[in-house]
Design a protein around this motif. Structure first.
Motif, PDB file in Angstrom:
ATOM      1  N   LEU A  46       0.837  -1.194   0.000  1.00 40.46           N
ATOM      2  CA  LEU A  46       0.000   0.000   0.000  1.00 40.46           C
ATOM      3  C   LEU A  46       0.872   1.244   0.000  1.00 40.46           C
ATOM      4  O   LEU A  46       1.972   1.245   0.540  1.00 40.46           O
ATOM      5  CB  LEU A  46      -0.881   0.010   1.243  1.00 40.46           C
ATOM      6  N   GLY A  47       0.378   2.290  -0.569  1.00 40.43           N
ATOM      7  CA  GLY A  47       1.022   3.590  -0.428  1.00 40.43           C
ATOM      8  C   GLY A  47       0.579   4.206   0.885  1.00 40.43           C
ATOM      9  O   GLY A  47      -0.407   3.757   1.494  1.00 40.43           O
ATOM     10  N   TRP A  48       1.289   5.256   1.353  1.00 43.68           N
ATOM     11  CA  TRP A  48       0.956   5.821   2.669  1.00 43.68           C
ATOM     12  C   TRP A  48      -0.438   6.424   2.687  1.00 43.68           C
ATOM     13  O   TRP A  48      -1.117   6.434   3.718  1.00 43.68           O
ATOM     14  CB  TRP A  48       2.014   6.849   3.101  1.00 43.68           C
ATOM     15  N   ARG A  49      -0.926   6.886   1.538  1.00 47.16           N
ATOM     16  CA  ARG A  49      -2.261   7.495   1.507  1.00 47.16           C
ATOM     17  C   ARG A  49      -3.358   6.443   1.693  1.00 47.16           C
ATOM     18  O   ARG A  49      -4.479   6.767   2.035  1.00 47.16           O
ATOM     19  CB  ARG A  49      -2.485   8.219   0.180  1.00 47.16           C
ATOM     20  N   ASP A  50      -3.023   5.184   1.458  1.00 47.63           N
ATOM     21  CA  ASP A  50      -4.015   4.111   1.574  1.00 47.63           C
ATOM     22  C   ASP A  50      -4.148   3.582   2.998  1.00 47.63           C
ATOM     23  O   ASP A  50      -5.066   2.822   3.298  1.00 47.63           O
ATOM     24  CB  ASP A  50      -3.620   2.936   0.664  1.00 47.63           C
ATOM     25  N   LEU A  51      -3.198   3.979   3.871  1.00 48.99           N
ATOM     26  CA  LEU A  51      -3.200   3.418   5.221  1.00 48.99           C
ATOM     27  C   LEU A  51      -4.227   4.112   6.112  1.00 48.99           C
ATOM     28  O   LEU A  51      -4.408   5.329   6.025  1.00 48.99           O
ATOM     29  CB  LEU A  51      -1.809   3.578   5.857  1.00 48.99           C
ATOM     30  N   PRO A  52      -4.909   3.382   6.978  1.00 48.92           N
ATOM     31  CA  PRO A  52      -5.847   4.007   7.921  1.00 48.92           C
ATOM     32  C   PRO A  52      -5.094   4.769   9.009  1.00 48.92           C
ATOM     33  O   PRO A  52      -3.910   4.475   9.272  1.00 48.92           O
ATOM     34  CB  PRO A  52      -6.587   2.804   8.519  1.00 48.92           C
ATOM     35  N   ILE A  53      -5.758   5.720   9.644  1.00 51.20           N
ATOM     36  CA  ILE A  53      -5.140   6.476  10.742  1.00 51.20           C
ATOM     37  C   ILE A  53      -4.736   5.495  11.837  1.00 51.20           C
ATOM     38  O   ILE A  53      -5.502   4.620  12.220  1.00 51.20           O
ATOM     39  CB  ILE A  53      -6.126   7.529  11.277  1.00 51.20           C
ATOM     40  N   GLY A  54      -3.525   5.640  12.322  1.00 51.28           N
ATOM     41  CA  GLY A  54      -3.046   4.769  13.390  1.00 51.28           C
ATOM     42  C   GLY A  54      -2.373   3.507  12.890  1.00 51.28           C
ATOM     43  O   GLY A  54      -1.950   2.676  13.683  1.00 51.28           O
ATOM     44  N   ALA A  55      -2.265   3.358  11.588  1.00 51.79           N
ATOM     45  CA  ALA A  55      -1.622   2.148  11.049  1.00 51.79           C
ATOM     46  C   ALA A  55      -0.155   2.108  11.449  1.00 51.79           C
ATOM     47  O   ALA A  55       0.497   3.143  11.611  1.00 51.79           O
ATOM     48  CB  ALA A  55      -1.744   2.132   9.535  1.00 51.79           C
ATOM     49  N   VAL A  56       0.359   0.909  11.632  1.00 51.54           N
ATOM     50  CA  VAL A  56       1.755   0.721  12.021  1.00 51.54           C
ATOM     51  C   VAL A  56       2.451  -0.094  10.940  1.00 51.54           C
ATOM     52  O   VAL A  56       1.951  -1.150  10.539  1.00 51.54           O
ATOM     53  CB  VAL A  56       1.862  -0.020  13.374  1.00 51.54           C
ATOM     54  N   ALA A  57       3.583   0.415  10.472  1.00 49.37           N
ATOM     55  CA  ALA A  57       4.361  -0.341   9.484  1.00 49.37           C
ATOM     56  C   ALA A  57       4.904  -1.596  10.150  1.00 49.37           C
ATOM     57  O   ALA A  57       5.417  -1.541  11.260  1.00 49.37           O
ATOM     58  CB  ALA A  57       5.500   0.514   8.949  1.00 49.37           C
ATOM     59  N   PHE A  58       4.808  -2.739   9.489  1.00 48.61           N
ATOM     60  CA  PHE A  58       5.222  -3.988  10.111  1.00 48.61           C
ATOM     61  C   PHE A  58       6.577  -4.462   9.631  1.00 48.61           C
ATOM     62  O   PHE A  58       7.073  -5.474  10.082  1.00 48.61           O
ATOM     63  CB  PHE A  58       4.169  -5.075   9.888  1.00 48.61           C
ATOM     64  N   LEU A  59       7.178  -3.751   8.710  1.00 47.45           N
ATOM     65  CA  LEU A  59       8.525  -4.081   8.270  1.00 47.45           C
ATOM     66  C   LEU A  59       9.425  -2.885   8.520  1.00 47.45           C
ATOM     67  O   LEU A  59       8.984  -1.742   8.456  1.00 47.45           O
ATOM     68  CB  LEU A  59       8.544  -4.406   6.773  1.00 47.45           C
ATOM     69  N   SER A  60      10.693  -3.123   8.820  1.00 53.62           N
ATOM     70  CA  SER A  60      11.611  -2.003   8.960  1.00 53.62           C
ATOM     71  C   SER A  60      11.907  -1.460   7.566  1.00 53.62           C
ATOM     72  O   SER A  60      11.683  -2.139   6.556  1.00 53.62           O
ATOM     73  CB  SER A  60      12.915  -2.443   9.626  1.00 53.62           C
ATOM     74  N   SER A  61      12.416  -0.235   7.528  1.00 53.96           N
ATOM     75  CA  SER A  61      12.684   0.376   6.229  1.00 53.96           C
ATOM     76  C   SER A  61      13.802  -0.347   5.493  1.00 53.96           C
ATOM     77  O   SER A  61      14.000  -0.155   4.307  1.00 53.96           O
ATOM     78  CB  SER A  61      13.026   1.848   6.387  1.00 53.96           C
ATOM     79  N   LYS A  62      14.552  -1.206   6.208  1.00 61.10           N
ATOM     80  CA  LYS A  62      15.587  -1.989   5.536  1.00 61.10           C
ATOM     81  C   LYS A  62      14.945  -2.927   4.509  1.00 61.10           C
ATOM     82  O   LYS A  62      15.475  -3.168   3.440  1.00 61.10           O
ATOM     83  CB  LYS A  62      16.369  -2.792   6.572  1.00 61.10           C
ATOM     84  N   GLU A  63      13.756  -3.431   4.864  1.00 62.64           N
ATOM     85  CA  GLU A  63      13.065  -4.350   3.963  1.00 62.64           C
ATOM     86  C   GLU A  63      11.979  -3.653   3.140  1.00 62.64           C
ATOM     87  O   GLU A  63      11.417  -4.240   2.239  1.00 62.64           O
ATOM     88  CB  GLU A  63      12.415  -5.457   4.793  1.00 62.64           C
ATOM     89  N   TYR A  64      11.671  -2.421   3.529  1.00 64.64           N
ATOM     90  CA  TYR A  64      10.528  -1.730   2.932  1.00 64.64           C
ATOM     91  C   TYR A  64      10.972  -0.305   2.600  1.00 64.64           C
ATOM     92  O   TYR A  64      10.739   0.611   3.382  1.00 64.64           O
ATOM     93  CB  TYR A  64       9.385  -1.730   3.949  1.00 64.64           C
ATOM     94  N   PRO A  65      11.653  -0.128   1.481  1.00 61.64           N
ATOM     95  CA  PRO A  65      12.178   1.195   1.146  1.00 61.64           C
ATOM     96  C   PRO A  65      11.084   2.271   1.152  1.00 61.64           C
ATOM     97  O   PRO A  65       9.977   2.035   0.687  1.00 61.64           O
ATOM     98  CB  PRO A  65      12.751   1.006  -0.264  1.00 61.64           C
ATOM     99  N   THR A  66      11.445   3.419   1.697  1.00 64.06           N
ATOM    100  CA  THR A  66      10.483   4.498   1.857  1.00 64.06           C
ATOM    101  C   THR A  66      10.646   5.587   0.806  1.00 64.06           C
ATOM    102  O   THR A  66       9.831   6.493   0.743  1.00 64.06           O
ATOM    103  CB  THR A  66      10.669   5.159   3.225  1.00 64.06           C
ATOM    104  N   GLY A  67      11.723   5.496   0.047  1.00 70.26           N
ATOM    105  CA  GLY A  67      12.046   6.585  -0.862  1.00 70.26           C
ATOM    106  C   GLY A  67      10.939   6.954  -1.827  1.00 70.26           C
ATOM    107  O   GLY A  67      10.849   8.090  -2.261  1.00 70.26           O
ATOM    108  N   GLU A  68      10.063   6.011  -2.124  1.00 71.26           N
ATOM    109  CA  GLU A  68       9.013   6.303  -3.095  1.00 71.26           C
ATOM    110  C   GLU A  68       7.832   7.038  -2.476  1.00 71.26           C
ATOM    111  O   GLU A  68       7.041   7.635  -3.198  1.00 71.26           O
ATOM    112  CB  GLU A  68       8.520   5.004  -3.728  1.00 71.26           C
TER     113      GLU A  68
END
Ligand code: SF4
Ligand code: SF4
Length: 91
Positions: A6-28
């Motif tokens: 999902l993109g960040w706009r698709d996440l509900p309020i209060g959502a927690v990322a379940f992977l560290s950014s090492k596995e889930y690049p944030t640059g996009e």
């Protein structure tokens, strides 16, 4: 679980990322990125220490460098920098 990320706009309020950014690049999807004014940096390493995603590269002597593929743009480094050398800028 869906295999589509999902993109960040698709996440509900209060959502927690379940992977560290090492596995889930944030640059996009990061909205802000840190820019460092090297003239103001005293090379204290606090940004490197406080970054929750370990996004800074630092050799202990030079100005730390954020890896923008793994920075989520939270701004913690900007807040913690004692000399205000970091400014968050909109991507
Ligand atoms: S916290 Fe600020 S002064 Fe310290 S190393 Fe990072 S950018 Fe430089
Ligand atoms: S904005 Fe957040 S994730 Fe990015 S380098 Fe600073 S503390 Fe780390």
């Amino acid at each position: 679980m869906s295999s589509q990320l999902l993109g960040w706009r698709d996440l509900p309020i209060g959502a927690v990322a379940f992977l560290s950014s090492k596995e889930y690049p944030t640059g996009e999807w990061a909205v802000f990125q840190p820019k460092i004014d090297e003239k103001k940096c005293i090379k204290c390493g606090l940004c490197w220490m406080y970054c929750p995603d370990g996004a800074y590269r630092w050799d202990g002597e030079s100005v730390p460098v954020p890896d923008l593929d793994h920075c989520k743009g939270c701004g913690i480094c900007e807040v913690e920098c004692p000399t205000k050398a970091i400014q968050m800028v909109r991507v």
